[in-house]
Design a protein around this motif. Structure first.
Motif, PDB file in Angstrom:
ATOM      1  N   TYR A 185      40.320  34.004  23.529  1.00 18.38           N
ATOM      2  CA  TYR A 185      41.201  33.512  24.573  1.00 18.38           C
ATOM      3  C   TYR A 185      41.239  34.549  25.671  1.00 18.38           C
ATOM      4  CZ  TYR A 185      45.654  32.579  26.971  1.00 18.38           C
ATOM      5  OH  TYR A 185      46.632  32.360  27.901  1.00 18.38           O
ATOM      6  N   LEU A 186      40.923  34.126  26.900  1.00 16.91           N
ATOM      7  CA  LEU A 186      40.950  35.022  28.047  1.00 16.91           C
ATOM      8  C   LEU A 186      42.021  34.504  29.003  1.00 16.91           C
ATOM      9  CD1 LEU A 186      39.695  37.416  29.553  1.00 16.91           C
ATOM     10  CD2 LEU A 186      38.070  35.801  30.570  1.00 16.91           C
ATOM     11  N   PRO A 187      43.225  35.084  28.950  1.00 22.72           N
ATOM     12  CA  PRO A 187      44.287  34.606  29.835  1.00 22.72           C
ATOM     13  C   PRO A 187      43.972  34.899  31.302  1.00 22.72           C
ATOM     14  CG  PRO A 187      45.039  36.494  28.559  1.00 22.72           C
ATOM     15  CD  PRO A 187      43.643  36.178  28.101  1.00 22.72           C
ATOM     16  N   ALA A 188      44.558  34.096  32.197  1.00 20.62           N
ATOM     17  CA  ALA A 188      44.365  34.284  33.639  1.00 20.62           C
ATOM     18  C   ALA A 188      44.931  35.626  34.055  1.00 20.62           C
ATOM     19  CB  ALA A 188      45.056  33.156  34.401  1.00 20.62           C
ATOM     20  N   ARG A 189      44.293  36.235  34.992  1.00 20.72           N
ATOM     21  CA  ARG A 189      44.753  37.511  35.547  1.00 20.72           C
ATOM     22  C   ARG A 189      45.244  37.264  36.957  1.00 20.72           C
ATOM     23  NH1 ARG A 189      44.716  39.528  30.822  1.00 20.72           N
ATOM     24  NH2 ARG A 189      42.794  40.310  29.948  1.00 20.72           N
TER      25      ARG A 189
END
Length: 190
Positions: A185-189
């Motif tokens: 999972y790559l959360p928004a930055r």
């Protein structure tokens, strides 16, 4: 999939069947549930409870599409119902209700957490969604106590008795419960 049984500190979660139709019928006649749950006809006929317990629940398990649990006290009393419906690969949606006489005791929150852990580990769900019509404060309270993050309001997000209504949407991720995801999972930055 064959139905599974889950246990919590106070509850037994199992698939309901025809023997539970009367308990479902009695609970579903509650006007508050008929108001908020779009799938509940009003008035709620006995035939609907019989179809739900005799066909809908077993068909959902057999088709790996909807996993419905009745939440029972150790003596066999129905206190609520919960389902995890598969919406997309890795995405499920939870829905729940509590029997009027057993509301406010944390049973549905307890059942939701048990079902979420099961969905994350047994079904490879990486996102569990919750939706409720705006104004359904009891449902929102359960979701928030179970750790769901309320993400916003969907305009015209649900249909309830032929009327489009706004709904809240929230999510629970495996990491919220200290569990691993099946995919990174790559959360928004910002």
């Amino acid at each position: 999939m064959e139905p599974v049984t889950l246990t919590t500190e106070r509850l037994l979660l199992r698939a309901v069947g025809p023997d539970d139709a009367e308990a479902v019928f009695a609970a579903a006649r509650d006007p508050a549930m008929q108001r908020w749950i779009s799938r509940f006809p009003s008035p709620y006929p006995r035939e609907h409870a019989e179809g739900f317990t005799g066909r809908t629940v077993p068909d959902g398990w057999a088709g790996d599409s909807m996993f419905t649990f009745g939440a029972f006290l150790p003596g066999g009393t129905l206190v609520g119902m919960l389902a995890v419906t598969m919406r997309a690969p890795g995405v499920g949606e939870v829905g729940f209700w509590a029997v009027r006489e057993h509301r406010g005791r944390g049973y549905v929150t307890e059942a939701t957490l048990a079902a979420a852990r099961w969905a994350f580990t047994a079904l490879a769900v990486d996102r569990l969604e919750w939706r409720a019509e705006v104004g359904n404060l009891p449902s929102r309270a359960v979701a928030e106590r179970a750790g769901f993050t309320v993400e916003g309001t969907l305009r015209s997000g649900v249909a309830n008795k032929g009327v489009r209504r706004d709904c809240w949407v929230g999510s629970l991720l495996p990491s919220d419960l200290g569990l691993p995801s099946t995919a990174p999972y790559l959360p928004a930055r910002a």
